[in-house]
Design an enzyme around this catalytic site. Structure first.
Site, PDB file in Angstrom:
ATOM      1  CE1 TYR A   1      -3.074  -3.003   0.250  1.00 25.24           C
ATOM      2  CE2 TYR A   1      -3.158  -2.724   2.628  1.00 25.24           C
ATOM      3  CZ  TYR A   1      -3.528  -3.410   1.474  1.00 25.24           C
ATOM      4  OH  TYR A   1      -4.359  -4.500   1.573  1.00 25.24           O
TER       5      TYR A   1
ATOM      6  CG  HIS B   1      -0.259  -8.625   0.045  1.00 27.67           C
ATOM      7  ND1 HIS B   1       0.092  -7.303   0.080  1.00 27.67           N
ATOM      8  CD2 HIS B   1      -1.578  -8.640  -0.343  1.00 27.67           C
ATOM      9  CE1 HIS B   1      -0.934  -6.548  -0.272  1.00 27.67           C
ATOM     10  NE2 HIS B   1      -1.954  -7.354  -0.537  1.00 27.67           N
TER      11      HIS B   1
END
Length: 452
Positions: free
Chosen positions: A165, A232
């Protein structure tokens, strides 16, 4: 039709005779206590890890301590925990509550549930970190920090972020926001394995890079440990076996080193999560699934949740709006959903407009309130005013018109979809781009060699 029914195969749910709303707090309390027996409060990874230098933050409490605190403080005096048992208490507060720091009235309005067998008791509304990294536009740091503080003081206690992010920006901003927040007041999860925007540098599932990533995340966050460390988007790895036998053991090594309390898996294709859980020797404690429990897609209930309940794992839901599908602005141009799904979501938006209701409000309410088997739903924003609305949604009730609109969307518009998912679309595009990038790199290397 009921969108969510208890799983009769779940030992935790079978131990909870509290289907009625007035007994929800009792069910929460009993599940928090019984989960210790189901998973074992004395297992090694649930104990406080050794001290880690370089951080002002305290070490994590044992899961048993957290759950016992919750059990001792949830019910009000005179409440019935279950038929025939009286448990005295004074307040209805989670173990993350800090007297004098939290807005007590707001915390009492928030709903809490156990996160699987971890001992963590999480708020129904979770704080996603993607918007803090600029994934949805520019971030005004002061306003973003205010938004984080508002969420936490109002009782939101589960934060999820990732190095991906903003390539560390989300973690860095959270590090600034959390610097003055009591460590007891929140749980935080981050992720490893997805990194840069350049396609050839985007993923690395090796053990060495994963362990280095954990240390880098802790440095950005300014913490000695995170509560959950996750792999992830493992669907982008060429080998599920690598994730199961190399990446997950690396995360477990970080857990055993005291850098995380629990290990989790994420990813869009629910089948990939099932494969990893079947193949890895590591005890996996949590699962984050996004875009699979919303008005337009409820496949989480059938395709993964029963397995998670059977294993005593905690489930974290995300993307109640389907990454923009259920919004008046519509999804971004890159959205991977099929045309069938996009058309159905446009029909839902149009229906809500015609009825004078807000589709995004209804979508969020559905994901937050329609299934007690899902303890928390992540919502991400860096705008203070939007955070206010999200917090209000955590305890809001709907009008008859809004309830009718939800029923119509769920039972009429989306029930007819041939498939609500877009599994495989993003991975196929990524591999095509990677192949092109590899070819270009090879051509450049060949040209350089010939010139030399």
């Amino acid at each position: 039709a009921q969108p969510c029914k208890p799983n009769p195969a779940s030992p935790t749910l079978q131990a909870q005779p509290f289907a009625q709303p007035q007994f929800r707090g009792c069910a929460i309390r009993w599940a928090a206590w019984s989960s210790l027996g189901a998973r074992g409060a004395t297992s090694s990874h649930q104990q406080p890890p050794p001290a880690t230098s370089g951080s002002h933050q305290q070490q994590p409490p044992a899961a048993a301590t957290m759950a016992e605190h919750f059990v001792a403080n949830l019910l009000s005096e005179g409440d019935e925990a279950w038929p025939g048992m009286h448990v005295p208490g004074s307040v209805r507060l989670p173990p993350t509550y800090v007297e004098g720091w939290h807005d007590r009235a707001a915390v009492e309005r928030m709903k809490y549930s156990p996160l699987g067998g971890t001992g963590m008791v999480v708020s129904i509304l979770g704080l996603g970190g993607s918007a803090l990294g600029g994934c949805y536009g520019e971030v005004e740091e002061v306003a973003a920090v205010r938004s984080v503080h508002l969420a936490l003081k109002s009782g939101v206690n589960y934060i999820d972020t990732a190095v991906w992010y903003g390539q560390g920006k989300s973690e860095e901003l959270l590090g600034k926001a959390l610097a003055g927040v009591p460590r007891q007041a929140y749980y935080i999860a981050t992720k490893a394995c997805r990194y840069e925007t350049a396609v050839l540098e985007m993923f690395d599932f090796s053990a060495a890079r994963t362990l280095r990533s954990v240390d880098e995340s802790l440095a950005r966050l300014g913490l000695a440990y995170v509560d959950v460390i996750q792999v992830h988007d493992p669907e982008f790895c060429d080998s599920v076996d690598q994730v199961a036998t190399e990446t997950m053991p690396a995360l477990d090594e970080a857990r055993r080193a005291g850098k995380a309390r629990f290990v989790g898996v994420t990813g869009y294709p629910l089948g990939v999560q099932r494969e990893i859980l079947a193949r890895t020797p590591v005890q996996v404690d949590t699962s984050l699934a996004y875009c699979h429990y919303a008005l337009n897609d409820r496949t989480l209930l059938t395709d993964l949740l029963p397995l998670l309940e059977e294993r005593g794992m905690g489930v974290v839901n995300a993307s109640a709006l389907g990454m923009g599908l259920l919004s008046e602005a519509g999804p971004p141009a890159w959205h991977p959903a099929t045309e069938e799904v996009k058309a159905a979501c446009r029909a839902a938006v149009d229906h809500c407009k015609a009825q004078g209701v807000n589709v995004s409000k209804l979508a969020l309410h559905f994901s937050l309130h329609s299934c007690d088997r899902i303890p928390t739903c992540l919502v991400s924003t860096n705008v203070y005013e939007y955070m206010v609305m999200n917090i209000e949604a955590a305890s809001a009730t709907l009008t008859e018109a809004e309830e009718a609109a939800i029923a119509h969307m769920r039972d009429d518009i989306f029930a007819g979809l041939s498939s609500p998912t877009w599994e495989g679309e993003e991975v196929a595009k990524y591999r095509k781009k990677r192949e092109k990038a590899l070819q270009q790199a090879a051509q450049q290397a060949e040209a350089g060699a010939s010139q030399g």
